[in-house]
Design a protein around this motif. Sequence first.
Motif, mmCIF file in Angstrom:
data_model
loop_
_atom_site.group_PDB
_atom_site.id
_atom_site.type_symbol
_atom_site.label_atom_id
_atom_site.label_comp_id
_atom_site.label_asym_id
_atom_site.label_seq_id
_atom_site.Cartn_x
_atom_site.Cartn_y
_atom_site.Cartn_z
ATOM 1 N N SER A 25 10.432 64.988 42.588
ATOM 2 C CA SER A 25 10.518 65.414 43.981
ATOM 3 C C SER A 25 9.681 64.482 44.844
ATOM 4 N N ASP A 26 9.860 64.573 46.155
ATOM 5 C CA ASP A 26 9.079 63.718 47.052
ATOM 6 C C ASP A 26 7.577 63.953 46.888
ATOM 7 N N PRO A 27 7.095 65.219 46.908
ATOM 8 C CA PRO A 27 5.655 65.418 46.690
ATOM 9 C C PRO A 27 5.196 64.942 45.306
ATOM 10 N N GLY A 28 6.062 65.116 44.300
ATOM 11 C CA GLY A 28 5.715 64.648 42.971
ATOM 12 C C GLY A 28 5.546 63.141 42.923
ATOM 13 N N GLU B 190 9.587 76.364 49.985
ATOM 14 C CA GLU B 190 10.250 76.565 48.696
ATOM 15 C C GLU B 190 9.585 75.728 47.609
ATOM 16 N N LEU B 191 9.146 74.526 47.963
ATOM 17 C CA LEU B 191 8.416 73.697 46.998
ATOM 18 C C LEU B 191 7.053 74.306 46.672
ATOM 19 N N LEU B 192 6.360 74.805 47.698
ATOM 20 C CA LEU B 192 5.036 75.378 47.479
ATOM 21 C C LEU B 192 5.086 76.570 46.529
ATOM 22 N N PRO C 199 0.955 69.783 45.419
ATOM 23 C CA PRO C 199 0.811 70.914 46.343
ATOM 24 C C PRO C 199 0.055 70.553 47.615
ATOM 25 N N ALA C 200 -0.914 69.649 47.501
ATOM 26 C CA ALA C 200 -1.646 69.219 48.699
ATOM 27 C C ALA C 200 -0.720 68.482 49.657
#
Length: 238
Positions: free
Chosen positions: A195-198, A183-185, A209-210
């Motif tokens: 967000s955590d990836p952010g 959903e994040l991708l 995204p990586a």
Amino acid sequence: MDLAELWNRATAVQPLPDPGLVLLAGVVALVLVGAPATWPRVRLGVTVVHEAGHAVVAVLVGRRLQGIRLHADTSGVTVSRGRPTGPGMVATIAAGYLAPAAVGVGAALLLAGGRGVLMLWLTLLLLAALLVWVRNWYGVLTLVGLGAGVGLLTWYADPEVQALVAYLVAWLLLLAAPRPVLELLRQGRRISPSSDPGQLARLTRVPAPAWCVLMLLANLAGLALGAITLAPDLLARV
């Protein structure tokens, strides 16, 4: 029942269930994860494990855990204090999306060893530990409800029912772990900086995204390992 008897009951080895029961639990879990009507409820359980991952790793790397909040929209927040940068902070943030698959693999290993009741008791202990750190009423009610359900199951349900639920929980964690990352991708460059990836992107200069791709690959690897552990005979026939 004294503590010795309780310990013996929790650690006793149960016979492995029929492979058909394992397959049934996996199919039911797949439906629950994929159906729009049931996914929000499944995701709330995944969020509990997600926030537990943040909390456990924060403590392990020496950060001071401040509290956990669970929200009705299935989101959650874990707050810890310590260095705002560095490997410890990166590990703490990365642990959230990796925790459901990791716990799912651990559950699969216990079930493969005939320790389904022990798995349920450990789940109950995890919920009790999280309850100490939850800082909002919705989170308290969620954990109490989950804990009551698991407690009643371990105390009153027949072994066959316990085994089915234990396998269902393991399959749910394994199958559900990749979906929030997917959903994040789908957001692409619109992934929120909060967000955590952010946050990981800000700390490491590796694009969000990586990080999502790395987490997805780890979750898929966990799913494969968990599935092989839970149903080796079934997979051998495919």
